[in-house]
Design a protein around this motif. Structure first.
Motif, PDB file in Angstrom:
ATOM      1  N   GLY A   1      27.550  38.729  41.082  1.00 59.03           N
ATOM      2  CA  GLY A   1      27.968  40.076  41.234  1.00 59.03           C
ATOM      3  C   GLY A   1      29.402  40.393  41.373  1.00 59.03           C
ATOM      4  N   LEU A   2      30.187  39.675  40.796  1.00 60.60           N
ATOM      5  CA  LEU A   2      31.797  39.864  40.927  1.00 60.60           C
ATOM      6  C   LEU A   2      32.224  41.174  40.475  1.00 60.60           C
ATOM      7  CD1 LEU A   2      33.421  36.511  39.934  1.00 60.60           C
ATOM      8  CD2 LEU A   2      33.103  37.114  42.408  1.00 60.60           C
ATOM      9  N   PRO A   3      32.879  41.881  41.405  1.00 66.20           N
ATOM     10  CA  PRO A   3      33.423  43.337  41.050  1.00 66.20           C
ATOM     11  C   PRO A   3      34.192  43.192  39.855  1.00 66.20           C
ATOM     12  CG  PRO A   3      34.517  42.492  43.052  1.00 66.20           C
ATOM     13  CD  PRO A   3      33.454  41.647  42.739  1.00 66.20           C
ATOM     14  N   PRO A   4      34.509  44.152  38.939  1.00 60.66           N
ATOM     15  CA  PRO A   4      35.304  44.280  37.953  1.00 60.66           C
ATOM     16  C   PRO A   4      36.881  44.167  38.473  1.00 60.66           C
ATOM     17  CG  PRO A   4      34.260  46.198  38.143  1.00 60.66           C
ATOM     18  CD  PRO A   4      33.534  45.523  39.087  1.00 60.66           C
ATOM     19  N   GLN A   5      37.705  43.743  37.874  1.00 59.23           N
ATOM     20  CA  GLN A   5      39.073  43.538  38.051  1.00 59.23           C
ATOM     21  C   GLN A   5      39.756  44.709  37.940  1.00 59.23           C
ATOM     22  OE1 GLN A   5      41.374  40.114  37.130  1.00 59.23           O
ATOM     23  NE2 GLN A   5      39.712  38.888  36.528  1.00 59.23           N
ATOM     24  N   LYS A   6      40.757  45.299  39.015  1.00 66.21           N
ATOM     25  CA  LYS A   6      41.560  46.291  38.768  1.00 66.21           C
ATOM     26  C   LYS A   6      42.477  46.348  37.802  1.00 66.21           C
ATOM     27  CE  LYS A   6      40.380  48.046  43.559  1.00 66.21           C
ATOM     28  NZ  LYS A   6      41.130  48.571  44.652  1.00 66.21           N
ATOM     29  N   PRO A   7      42.924  47.205  37.044  1.00 68.12           N
ATOM     30  CA  PRO A   7      44.034  46.998  36.039  1.00 68.12           C
ATOM     31  C   PRO A   7      45.406  46.960  36.871  1.00 68.12           C
ATOM     32  CG  PRO A   7      43.590  49.483  36.358  1.00 68.12           C
ATOM     33  CD  PRO A   7      42.179  48.628  36.956  1.00 68.12           C
ATOM     34  N   ARG A   8      46.343  45.932  36.375  1.00 69.42           N
ATOM     35  CA  ARG A   8      47.402  45.722  37.037  1.00 69.42           C
ATOM     36  C   ARG A   8      48.285  46.861  36.872  1.00 69.42           C
ATOM     37  NH1 ARG A   8      49.030  40.373  37.623  1.00 69.42           N
ATOM     38  NH2 ARG A   8      51.148  40.940  37.400  1.00 69.42           N
ATOM     39  N   ARG A   9      49.331  47.010  38.248  1.00 68.47           N
ATOM     40  CA  ARG A   9      50.339  48.197  38.144  1.00 68.47           C
ATOM     41  C   ARG A   9      51.439  47.715  37.287  1.00 68.47           C
ATOM     42  NH1 ARG A   9      48.641  47.978  43.849  1.00 68.47           N
ATOM     43  NH2 ARG A   9      47.607  49.886  44.522  1.00 68.47           N
ATOM     44  N   GLY A  10      52.140  48.453  36.843  1.00 66.17           N
ATOM     45  CA  GLY A  10      53.393  48.404  36.110  1.00 66.17           C
ATOM     46  C   GLY A  10      54.608  48.024  36.942  1.00 66.17           C
ATOM     47  N   LEU A  11      55.702  47.658  36.689  1.00 63.89           N
ATOM     48  CA  LEU A  11      56.618  47.341  37.448  1.00 63.89           C
ATOM     49  C   LEU A  11      57.328  48.232  38.376  1.00 63.89           C
ATOM     50  CD1 LEU A  11      58.954  44.957  37.540  1.00 63.89           C
ATOM     51  CD2 LEU A  11      60.247  46.137  36.055  1.00 63.89           C
ATOM     52  N   LEU A  12      57.369  49.429  38.015  1.00 64.08           N
ATOM     53  CA  LEU A  12      58.014  50.318  39.096  1.00 64.08           C
ATOM     54  C   LEU A  12      56.841  50.607  40.090  1.00 64.08           C
ATOM     55  CD1 LEU A  12      59.976  52.675  36.491  1.00 64.08           C
ATOM     56  CD2 LEU A  12      60.831  51.011  38.090  1.00 64.08           C
TER      57      LEU A  12
ATOM     58  N   TRP B   1      51.337  44.318  42.379  1.00 62.61           N
ATOM     59  CA  TRP B   1      51.180  44.165  40.913  1.00 62.61           C
ATOM     60  C   TRP B   1      49.778  43.854  40.532  1.00 62.61           C
ATOM     61  CZ3 TRP B   1      55.642  42.295  43.215  1.00 62.61           C
ATOM     62  CH2 TRP B   1      56.516  43.427  43.280  1.00 62.61           C
ATOM     63  N   SER B   2      49.239  42.769  40.969  1.00 61.96           N
ATOM     64  CA  SER B   2      47.826  42.477  40.384  1.00 61.96           C
ATOM     65  C   SER B   2      46.761  43.103  41.010  1.00 61.96           C
ATOM     66  CB  SER B   2      47.768  40.805  41.098  1.00 61.96           C
ATOM     67  OG  SER B   2      47.496  40.665  42.524  1.00 61.96           O
ATOM     68  N   ARG B   3      46.914  43.378  42.088  1.00 66.23           N
ATOM     69  CA  ARG B   3      45.960  44.676  42.974  1.00 66.23           C
ATOM     70  C   ARG B   3      44.768  43.653  43.395  1.00 66.23           C
ATOM     71  NH1 ARG B   3      44.764  50.297  40.118  1.00 66.23           N
ATOM     72  NH2 ARG B   3      44.316  50.750  42.257  1.00 66.23           N
ATOM     73  N   GLN B   4      44.772  42.411  43.581  1.00 64.56           N
ATOM     74  CA  GLN B   4      43.779  41.633  44.179  1.00 64.56           C
ATOM     75  C   GLN B   4      44.056  41.344  45.527  1.00 64.56           C
ATOM     76  OE1 GLN B   4      41.310  40.421  42.099  1.00 64.56           O
ATOM     77  NE2 GLN B   4      42.145  41.654  40.438  1.00 64.56           N
ATOM     78  N   LYS B   5      43.045  41.076  46.252  1.00 60.49           N
ATOM     79  CA  LYS B   5      43.023  41.072  47.645  1.00 60.49           C
ATOM     80  C   LYS B   5      43.965  39.755  48.127  1.00 60.49           C
ATOM     81  CE  LYS B   5      39.008  43.298  49.414  1.00 60.49           C
ATOM     82  NZ  LYS B   5      37.848  43.377  49.943  1.00 60.49           N
ATOM     83  N   ARG B   6      44.865  39.944  49.201  1.00 60.19           N
ATOM     84  CA  ARG B   6      45.871  39.123  49.694  1.00 60.19           C
ATOM     85  C   ARG B   6      45.782  38.826  50.997  1.00 60.19           C
ATOM     86  NH1 ARG B   6      45.473  37.240  45.430  1.00 60.19           N
ATOM     87  NH2 ARG B   6      46.797  37.364  43.784  1.00 60.19           N
ATOM     88  N   ASP B   7      45.833  37.668  51.535  1.00 63.81           N
ATOM     89  CA  ASP B   7      45.709  37.498  53.014  1.00 63.81           C
ATOM     90  C   ASP B   7      47.171  37.840  53.490  1.00 63.81           C
ATOM     91  OD1 ASP B   7      43.267  36.480  53.044  1.00 63.81           O
ATOM     92  OD2 ASP B   7      43.604  34.449  52.531  1.00 63.81           O
TER      93      ASP B   7
END
Length: 432
Positions: free
Chosen positions: A355-366, A390-396
């Motif tokens: 059950g991987l969650p859906p990816q969040k949409p990437r943010r724009g440059l600004l 920008w990616s909105r993925q979890k980062r350590d």
């Protein structure tokens, strides 16, 4: 931050990570509350063990947690933090030991401390920390004089130590100081019968702390011409490792004699994480999680293994208190995962196994630049888990020293008496 027990959040699991952070933040806030903002600089990973042991023996009590306000190191989020005598004792011990560390650096004329005016200022700060720690300790019935005496004796012992001297002679003051701090947690928790066993565990922990510090600093000390206990006494790394392994075994045996209300976090830190610290100091472990991320995972991809089995918790009473085993742990190899959301055939989530969650949409440059600036200004990018700008993925966090072995193929890091259902990083089912 300093200390030898530096657990990896990925290896702790959600429950123990939350509890560990509660004690770490509780120590930091106890230092601020009793001694002012500047005292928070002595917050350290080993000092919070005093708070952990106190709560592990006393169990959950009314007022043991309070909600702290937003903090940059928590990603500007509120959080429950440890509150009470355990955190205050941890603060007193941390102040006195930090004072000793400052005086040691002054004596060694390290860096800027080689300059007389700066060294004088550092000594003044150290004396203030000694007095502050003594005041807090006295209010809790703990005489910090035993810590100060141990620190004062250390210099004389080191001056007399030479080739052929047992390195355990040099570690004795640290052992004595740590034993006193560990034993007093039994008094605060209302379990005085635990005192002797905790003093024994504290002696072994102090020995480990001193030896591991010597091992990690030996190369740098040789280059700087500084005194090192292993070099001065002619102790080989093989002998130091043997002594560390003996200390690990001694801690494990001592903890078996302690009556805990909930030993989960204490066992995780003082048995499993401490062994990882020893392996790290001797270069016998690596961070499988970090290597996996850096080698095989793109910046904008979801973390692999996201749906892997979580940390198995300990039942009430943990491995020492005679409590129930974890009712949610798998019963053995081949046990099918539960049905329902996240399981095979279950609904919810992003579909697929786990059950991987859906990816969040990437943010724009600004927008991403604005978020990145915010992460830098609040220290989140280096001190806490965060979303990629920008990616909105979890980062350590950049400062995260992750050392979990995601793909370990044995339970070599577990206790000798463990009967593991799988990799010890995913939760050891030991009953030590």
């Amino acid at each position: 931050m300093f200390g030898i027990v530096r657990p990896c959040a990925h290896r702790l699991g959600e429950r123990f990570k939350t509890e560990w952070m509660a004690h770490l933040c509780g120590l930091c806030l106890a230092l601020r509350g009793d001694h002012g903002q500047f005292a928070r600089i002595v917050t350290n990973y080993d000092g919070l063990l005093v708070s952990v042991l106190t709560e592990a023996q006393a169990g959950p009590l009314p007022g043991a947690r309070r909600t702290a306000g937003p903090c940059p190191l928590r990603g500007m989020r509120t959080a429950p933090v440890a509150n009470g005598e355990g955190a205050r004792l941890a603060a007193a011990v941390s102040l006195v030991l930090a004072s000793a560390k400052v005086r040691d650096h002054v004596a060694d004329r390290d860096g800027l401390l080689a300059r007389a005016p700066i060294a004088a200022a550092a000594r003044k700060v150290a004396r203030g920390w000694d007095r502050a720690g003594a005041r807090t300790g006295a209010s809790l019935g703990f005489d910090t004089a035993v810590l100060v005496d141990a620190v004062d004796r250390q210099g004389g012992i080191e001056a007399l130590a030479g080739a052929g001297t047992s390195v355990l002679v040099v570690t004795e003051p640290t052992e004595t100081a740590t034993a006193a701090a560990f034993a007093h947690t039994a008094v605060l928790a209302g379990r005085p019968g635990n005192g002797p066993a905790l003093a024994e565990a504290g002696r072994y922990f102090g020995r480990l702390a001193h030896l591991l510090d010597a091992v990690e600093d030996q190369g740098a000390d040789a280059l700087a011409g500084a005194w090192n206990p292993l070099t001065a006494t002619g102790t080989s790394l093989a002998e130091a490792r043997r002594l560390c392994d003996d200390a690990l075994h001694g801690i494990r045996l001592a903890l078996r004699e302690v009556e805990f209300a909930d030993a989960g976090l204490a066992h995780r830190l003082l048995v499993h994480e401490l062994r990882t610290s020893v392996d790290r100091a001797f270069g016998a472990s690596s961070c499988g999680h970090a290597a996996h991320n850096s080698a095989g995972q793109g910046y904008g991809q979801p973390p692999q293994g996201y749906a892997a089995g979580g940390q198995a918790g300990y039942g009430q009473g943990g491995p020492y208190g005679g409590g129930q085993a974890n009712p949610y742990a798998p019963s053995g190899p081949g046990t099918p995962p539960p049905m329902g959301p996240g399981g095979p055939g279950g609904g919810g989530g992003g579909g697929g196994f786990g059950g991987l969650p859906p990816q969040k949409p990437r943010r724009g440059l600004l927008a991403g630049c604005a978020v990145a600036i915010g992460l830098f200004c609040t220290c989140q990018i280096c001190c806490t888990e965060h979303e990629g700008p920008w990616s909105r993925q979890k980062r350590d966090p950049w400062c995260d020293a992750c050392e979990c072995c995601e793909n370990c193929d044995s339970c070599s890091n577990c206790c000798d008496c463990c009967n593991c259902d799988g990799c010890c990083c995913d939760g050891c089912g030991c009953d030590c």
